[in-house]
Every structure is written in C-alpha cells, then in structure tokens.
Design an enzyme around this catalytic site. Structure first.
Site, PDB file in Angstrom:
ATOM      1  N   GLU A 131       0.746  -1.507   0.090  1.00 46.22           N
ATOM      2  CA  GLU A 131      -0.252  -0.018  -0.058  1.00 46.22           C
ATOM      3  C   GLU A 131       0.569   0.990   0.314  1.00 46.22           C
ATOM      4  O   GLU A 131       1.448   1.314   0.974  1.00 46.22           O
ATOM      5  CB  GLU A 131      -1.045  -0.092   0.853  1.00 46.22           C
ATOM      6  CG  GLU A 131      -1.582   1.088   1.283  1.00 46.22           C
ATOM      7  CD  GLU A 131      -2.411   1.876   0.364  1.00 46.22           C
ATOM      8  OE1 GLU A 131      -3.246   0.641  -0.330  1.00 46.22           O
ATOM      9  OE2 GLU A 131      -2.317   2.425  -0.076  1.00 46.22           O
ATOM     10  N   GLN A 185     -14.451   6.992   3.833  1.00 41.70           N
ATOM     11  CA  GLN A 185     -14.703   7.974   2.276  1.00 41.70           C
ATOM     12  C   GLN A 185     -16.528   7.920   2.659  1.00 41.70           C
ATOM     13  O   GLN A 185     -16.884   8.812   2.525  1.00 41.70           O
ATOM     14  CB  GLN A 185     -14.956   7.113   1.156  1.00 41.70           C
ATOM     15  CG  GLN A 185     -13.019   6.758   0.766  1.00 41.70           C
ATOM     16  CD  GLN A 185     -13.119   5.475  -0.220  1.00 41.70           C
ATOM     17  OE1 GLN A 185     -13.711   6.163  -1.320  1.00 41.70           O
ATOM     18  NE2 GLN A 185     -11.830   5.345  -0.455  1.00 41.70           N
ATOM     19  N   VAL A 234       1.912  -1.686  -6.371  1.00 42.17           N
ATOM     20  CA  VAL A 234       2.170  -2.604  -7.020  1.00 42.17           C
ATOM     21  C   VAL A 234       2.135  -2.368  -8.511  1.00 42.17           C
ATOM     22  O   VAL A 234       0.961  -1.906  -9.386  1.00 42.17           O
ATOM     23  CB  VAL A 234       1.361  -3.518  -7.060  1.00 42.17           C
ATOM     24  CG1 VAL A 234       1.107  -5.302  -8.257  1.00 42.17           C
ATOM     25  CG2 VAL A 234       1.666  -4.724  -6.311  1.00 42.17           C
ATOM     26  N   CYS A 282     -20.107   3.616  -4.036  1.00 39.69           N
ATOM     27  CA  CYS A 282     -21.444   4.052  -4.030  1.00 39.69           C
ATOM     28  C   CYS A 282     -22.461   5.093  -4.264  1.00 39.69           C
ATOM     29  O   CYS A 282     -23.008   5.204  -4.612  1.00 39.69           O
ATOM     30  CB  CYS A 282     -21.553   5.028  -2.590  1.00 39.69           C
ATOM     31  SG  CYS A 282     -22.927   5.882  -1.944  1.00 39.69           S
ATOM     32  N   ASP A 307     -13.950  -2.680  -4.192  1.00 34.15           N
ATOM     33  CA  ASP A 307     -14.070  -2.250  -5.336  1.00 34.15           C
ATOM     34  C   ASP A 307     -13.865  -2.720  -6.559  1.00 34.15           C
ATOM     35  O   ASP A 307     -13.881  -2.382  -7.596  1.00 34.15           O
ATOM     36  CB  ASP A 307     -13.663  -0.632  -5.097  1.00 34.15           C
ATOM     37  CG  ASP A 307     -14.858   0.419  -4.324  1.00 34.15           C
ATOM     38  OD1 ASP A 307     -16.129  -0.333  -4.096  1.00 34.15           O
ATOM     39  OD2 ASP A 307     -14.276   1.482  -4.449  1.00 34.15           O
ATOM     40  N   LYS A 310     -20.650  -1.411  -4.928  1.00 35.23           N
ATOM     41  CA  LYS A 310     -19.610  -1.160  -5.094  1.00 35.23           C
ATOM     42  C   LYS A 310     -19.405  -0.093  -3.221  1.00 35.23           C
ATOM     43  O   LYS A 310     -19.627   1.218  -3.884  1.00 35.23           O
ATOM     44  CB  LYS A 310     -18.702  -0.318  -5.927  1.00 35.23           C
ATOM     45  CG  LYS A 310     -18.115  -1.571  -6.769  1.00 35.23           C
ATOM     46  CD  LYS A 310     -17.346  -1.165  -8.080  1.00 35.23           C
ATOM     47  CE  LYS A 310     -17.195  -2.137  -9.122  1.00 35.23           C
ATOM     48  NZ  LYS A 310     -16.560  -3.099  -9.169  1.00 35.23           N
ATOM     49  N   THR A 311     -19.414  -0.571  -2.236  1.00 33.81           N
ATOM     50  CA  THR A 311     -20.029  -0.097  -0.919  1.00 33.81           C
ATOM     51  C   THR A 311     -18.384  -0.574  -0.448  1.00 33.81           C
ATOM     52  O   THR A 311     -18.266  -1.675   0.183  1.00 33.81           O
ATOM     53  CB  THR A 311     -21.089  -0.387  -0.527  1.00 33.81           C
ATOM     54  OG1 THR A 311     -21.120  -1.140  -0.416  1.00 33.81           O
ATOM     55  CG2 THR A 311     -21.834   0.248  -1.564  1.00 33.81           C
ATOM     56  N   ALA A 312     -18.027  -0.119   0.943  1.00 34.38           N
ATOM     57  CA  ALA A 312     -17.427  -0.296   1.818  1.00 34.38           C
ATOM     58  C   ALA A 312     -18.278  -1.744   3.223  1.00 34.38           C
ATOM     59  O   ALA A 312     -18.317  -2.412   3.285  1.00 34.38           O
ATOM     60  CB  ALA A 312     -17.190   0.642   3.089  1.00 34.38           C
ATOM     61  N   ALA A 313     -19.556  -1.233   2.826  1.00 28.90           N
ATOM     62  CA  ALA A 313     -20.623  -2.371   3.746  1.00 28.90           C
ATOM     63  C   ALA A 313     -20.083  -3.526   2.581  1.00 28.90           C
ATOM     64  O   ALA A 313     -20.009  -4.828   3.318  1.00 28.90           O
ATOM     65  CB  ALA A 313     -22.115  -1.758   3.703  1.00 28.90           C
ATOM     66  N   CYS A 353     -26.314   0.960   0.404  1.00 36.23           N
ATOM     67  CA  CYS A 353     -26.268   2.336   0.980  1.00 36.23           C
ATOM     68  C   CYS A 353     -27.027   3.227   1.273  1.00 36.23           C
ATOM     69  O   CYS A 353     -27.860   3.446   1.009  1.00 36.23           O
ATOM     70  CB  CYS A 353     -26.346   2.596  -1.338  1.00 36.23           C
ATOM     71  SG  CYS A 353     -25.643   4.872  -1.570  1.00 36.23           S
TER      72      CYS A 353
END
Ligand code: FAD
Length: 433
Positions: A64, A72, A107, A190, A327, A335-338, A370
């Site tokens: 990373e 976010q 990477v 999101c 994502d 596409k969410t953190a959830a 969302c």
C-alpha cells in the site's frame, strides 16, 4: 519505496537492490509471504484483519503506497456540513493490523504464473496466495476541462476528500441560481452518493428558505433514478419535495469552469446523441470510475477491466490461489464499504480453507448497502444483494426513510468502521467460519 514492517524490516535486507537496467532481480524479497494483500483501503485492511484473526501466525504483506487511510462514506456528510472532515482520515500505521509487513509501495503488475507481484520500482514480492483489494480509479481526466475547474468556479465533488468541504462552502453560500448534480455510467462506488449530495444540499436550501430560488437538476447517464426499483418511490417523494428536475441519459462530458458551463451528451429514445450546454452556479460532479491500470492491463481482468472473480467464492476463475474483493472486483454488487465488510469474511474463510485443502465454506450473496441521506436526520437504508434482492439487516421497512438509519449512518457506522470492521469484529456478517 519505503517499507514499514510491523514485524521486521526487509528493506534493510534485500529490498531496494535495483539492477543497472532498473529491474530488480526476480526475488528482491528473500521470503515468500503466505499471503500478499494489494491495497490497504477498506477491503484490504478488513480482509487482512480477518485472516489474522483466524490464523494469527500467517505471514502477510500488505502492499500500500499511501500513508493515510480514509473513511470515504462520511464525505457525503462533510459535503452537507454534517461531519468533521478530520474525522475521516487516520494514519495508515494506525489501521494496519499488528504482525503484518507493510510494503509502502504501489504494485505495477501481477505475475500470477510466477506467484509474485512486481512493484513500481521493479522489485518482486513472492506470495503463496494473493488477495487484490486495490479499489478503483476516479477517471477525472475523462471529462474535458474538469481537472482545471475543480475547487474553483463553483465546481466540486464529494468524491475527493479535499473538495467535500468546498461542497459545503458552496451550498452554504448559495441563495439563487442553478445547481447541477451529475452521475456517470455505472459501475461507480456508492451508486447513491451522487443523489445524496443533491438531497443534503436541497435540504439545507429548504431550511434556509432559498430552495424556491434555486433551480436544481440531477443529470444521470442512467435511465432510472436508482438501480433497485423498490427504493425509487421514496426517493421520488424527495425529488418532488425539492422540486428537482431529473435529466436521464444525460452524461457530463466537458466543463468550462471560467464560463460556468457544463456540457452533456444527451441520448434520446432513438439512441441519437445531442450535446447540450447548461449554465450553472454550482456543479457537483461524480467522475467516471474504472479499475486501476495495473488490473485493466493484466490477464486477470474481465472484459470490462475489473479483477475477475467467481461471484460466489470471490476467487479468480483461472488462478486458484488468487482472490479479490472491494471496488476492484468484477462481482456485480454495489461497490461499497458495506460490501467489502462482508466480502472480507468470505475471502478470509475461503482462502484459509483452500490452503488446508478443504472445500471453500463461504458464498457471497452480493450484499451491499447504500444509506441514502434524503434529508438531515433521515436515511433510506438501501441494503440489497445480487439481482436487487432486498437484504435488510433490521426488521424495519427498508424502503422508507428512517431516523434510526440516520443514527446508524452518521454516528454508529463511522465508529464501527474504525473499531469493528478494520479489526475483524465480524458482527452481522452472517459468517464465522
Ligand atoms: P479503497 O478503500 O479505495 O482502497 C483501495 C486502496 O488500494 C487504496 O488505499 C489505494 O492506495 C490502494 N491501491 C491502489 N492502487 C494500488 C497499487 N497499484 N498498489 C497497491 N495499492 C494500491 N460505502 C458504503 O458502504 N456506504 C456509503 O455510504 C458510502 N458512501 C460513499 C461516498 C463517497 C463520496 C465515496 C467516495 C465512497 C463511498 N462509499 C460508501 C464507498 C466505499 O468508500 C468504497 O466502496 C470502499 O472504500 C471500497 O474499499 P476498497 O478497499 O475496495 O477501496
């Protein structure tokens, strides 16, 4: 490259030995990691923590490049003047699970036949198993004139942390004129965030008595307001309450910042495209979103460039020791953190079972969430899986705005993110294998 190890520092041993041609020897790292995780965002940290919780001795490297980690989902609230932007960022070493080697580099490519990733400085990092969680790339450059205009001329985006406070500055000071909100082609992270920006802005203007002098328009590349039909009636009530115009099949393609003009390609029913210029006082842009270049350009991507995975196991269909989540992956979930929170558990349990020669125990149902902030104090908590199947966590009507869901979004989830999801506290994931 800088290397920070929670265990030891290989930088002082073999890393950094670049050959005269600029390419490192095949094994600049003298150890093969059990697992290499690409990306230390929401998905990368969550899956690393989940792997270590299940098998504490695992030798994991997280690759990373950034030294900070962002929450976010709160940027929408920052843009609505309802959350402190400083609370959306922490130092990467604060969230990096103890015991992993953090390789602070990007990477450049994956070499799956050799079981190694190649860093941008040419070094190779060998792995037994690979997890790719590199997120997506915001393609600002695909909208002509946008990059020069952002942060000035009333042009903003909650998709950049530094600009979310500018959104609020614009909203607070606007008393009349035209406010345009845009949404690009799917998939985006999101999918509700473009309209959340509109609802929170309108709610402020309504409370301030300015809404009747502001012409609000939502321009979306899509043909519907939200992809899951069950949530549309509730959202339409707010569209009417805020007297917002909806412009479907209207895709932002260029911005003239100083001239305060936004250009849209508008498609009619026959598929004919016309370019339309619209003047604005405020323009909230959500950029087109694509997989990172090193994924798009690799043999591991699907036809659209996303990291290919089996939608149920999240394993690559051709490389059995490679998984992806978050994502970047090709699974057709929101596409969410959830989603990443649930996927982390699926990947950790499946990868470890596979390492032990056992069948993979977990199947992902496509869960994503969302929370649509339709007004200050109320949220429509859209939770759904593959095919738009409603997957509510709580026994409430998920299609109706609720105060409880607001509390969850604005207070509980930020706390839970830092203290739960990133620390492998897998509450309500439905899996503990
Ligand atoms: P990220 O968290 O973006 O992390 C990707 C990481 O990969 C980054 O740290 C990056 O530096 C690293 N990386 C990239 N390239 C490389 C490389 N070459 N090598 C190594 N590392 C690399 N989600 C919700 O659940 N609810 C919401 O309400 C919500 N609202 C949102 C509102 C906004 C405005 C935005 C922008 C997002 C929102 N999201 C929401 C989406 C959520 O933030 C993302 O889906 C989530 O962060 C995805 O996690 P990820 O790890 O896949 O990607």
């Amino acid at each position: 490259m800088s290397t920070q190890s929670m265990q030891h520092d290989p930088a002082s041993e073999t890393a950094g030995q670049i050959s005269p041609e600029g390419v490192a020897p095949a094994c600049a790292w003298d150890e093969t990691f059990d697992v290499v995780v690409v990306g230390g965002g929401s998905a990368g940290i969550a899956v690393t923590a989940s792997l270590l919780r299940r098998q504490p001795g695992l030798k994991i490297a997280v690759v990373e490049p950034r030294d900070t980690h962002d929450y976010q989902p709160a940027w929408t609230l920052v843009g609505g003047g309802l959350f402190d932007v400083d609370r959306t960022r922490r130092a990467m070493n604060e969230v990096m699970p103890k015991g992993v080697t953090w390789i602070r580099a990007a990477v450049a490519r994956i070499e799956p036949d050799e079981n190694r990733v190649r860093l941008e400085n040419g070094e190779a990092v060998p792995y037994r198993d690979l997890v790719v969680a590199a997120g997506l790339r915001l393609a600002w450059e695909r909208i002509e004139g946008l990059e020069q205009a952002l942060g000035k001329y009333g042009v903003t985006s909650n998709y950049r942390r530094d600009l979310a406070p500018y959104t609020w500055e614009l909203v607070r000071s606007m008393r009349s004129g035209t406010a345009l909100f845009t949404q690009p082609a799917m998939p985006i992270k999101c999918a509700g965030a473009p309209q959340k920006a509109m609802y929170l802005s309108c709610d402020h203007w309504r409370r301030a008595g300015a809404l009747e002098r502001i012409n609000v328009e939502f321009n979306t590349d899509g043909a519907v307001l939200f992809g899951v039909a069950a949530f549309v009636p509730s959202l339409m009530k707010y569209v009417h309450r805020y007297r917002a115009n909806l412009a479907f099949r209207s895709n932002l393609v260029a911005v003239d910042g100083p001239g305060k003009l936004a250009y849209f390609d508008v498609k009619d029913a026959a598929g004919e495209t016309t370019r339309v210029a619209k003047p604005f006082e405020m323009l909230h842009v959500v950029p087109p979103q694509v997989a990172p270049d090193f994924v798009r350009d690799s043999q591991l991507a699907d036809a659209a460039g996303w990291f290919e995975v089996d939608h149920a196991t999240l394993r690559h269909p051709r490389y059995a020791n490679v998984f992806a989540l978050g994502d970047v992956c090709s699974a057709p979930n929101a596409k969410t953190a959830a989603a990443a929170r649930k996927q982390a558990v699926i990947v950790a349990s499946n990868l470890l079972a596979m390492r032990s020669g056992l069948p993979m125990p977990s199947r992902y149902d496509g869960y994503g969430a969302c929370p649509l902030t339709v007004e200050r104090g109320k949220v429509v908590l859209a939770e759904f899986g593959y095919g738009g199947k409603l997957l509510p966590t709580f026994p409430l009507d998920p299609t109706k705005p609720s105060k409880l869901a607001w509390l969850l979004k604005a207070k509980l989830l930020p706390w839970f993110y830092w203290n739960g999801m990133l620390k492998a506290r897998e509450w309500l994931t439905g899996k503990h294998a």
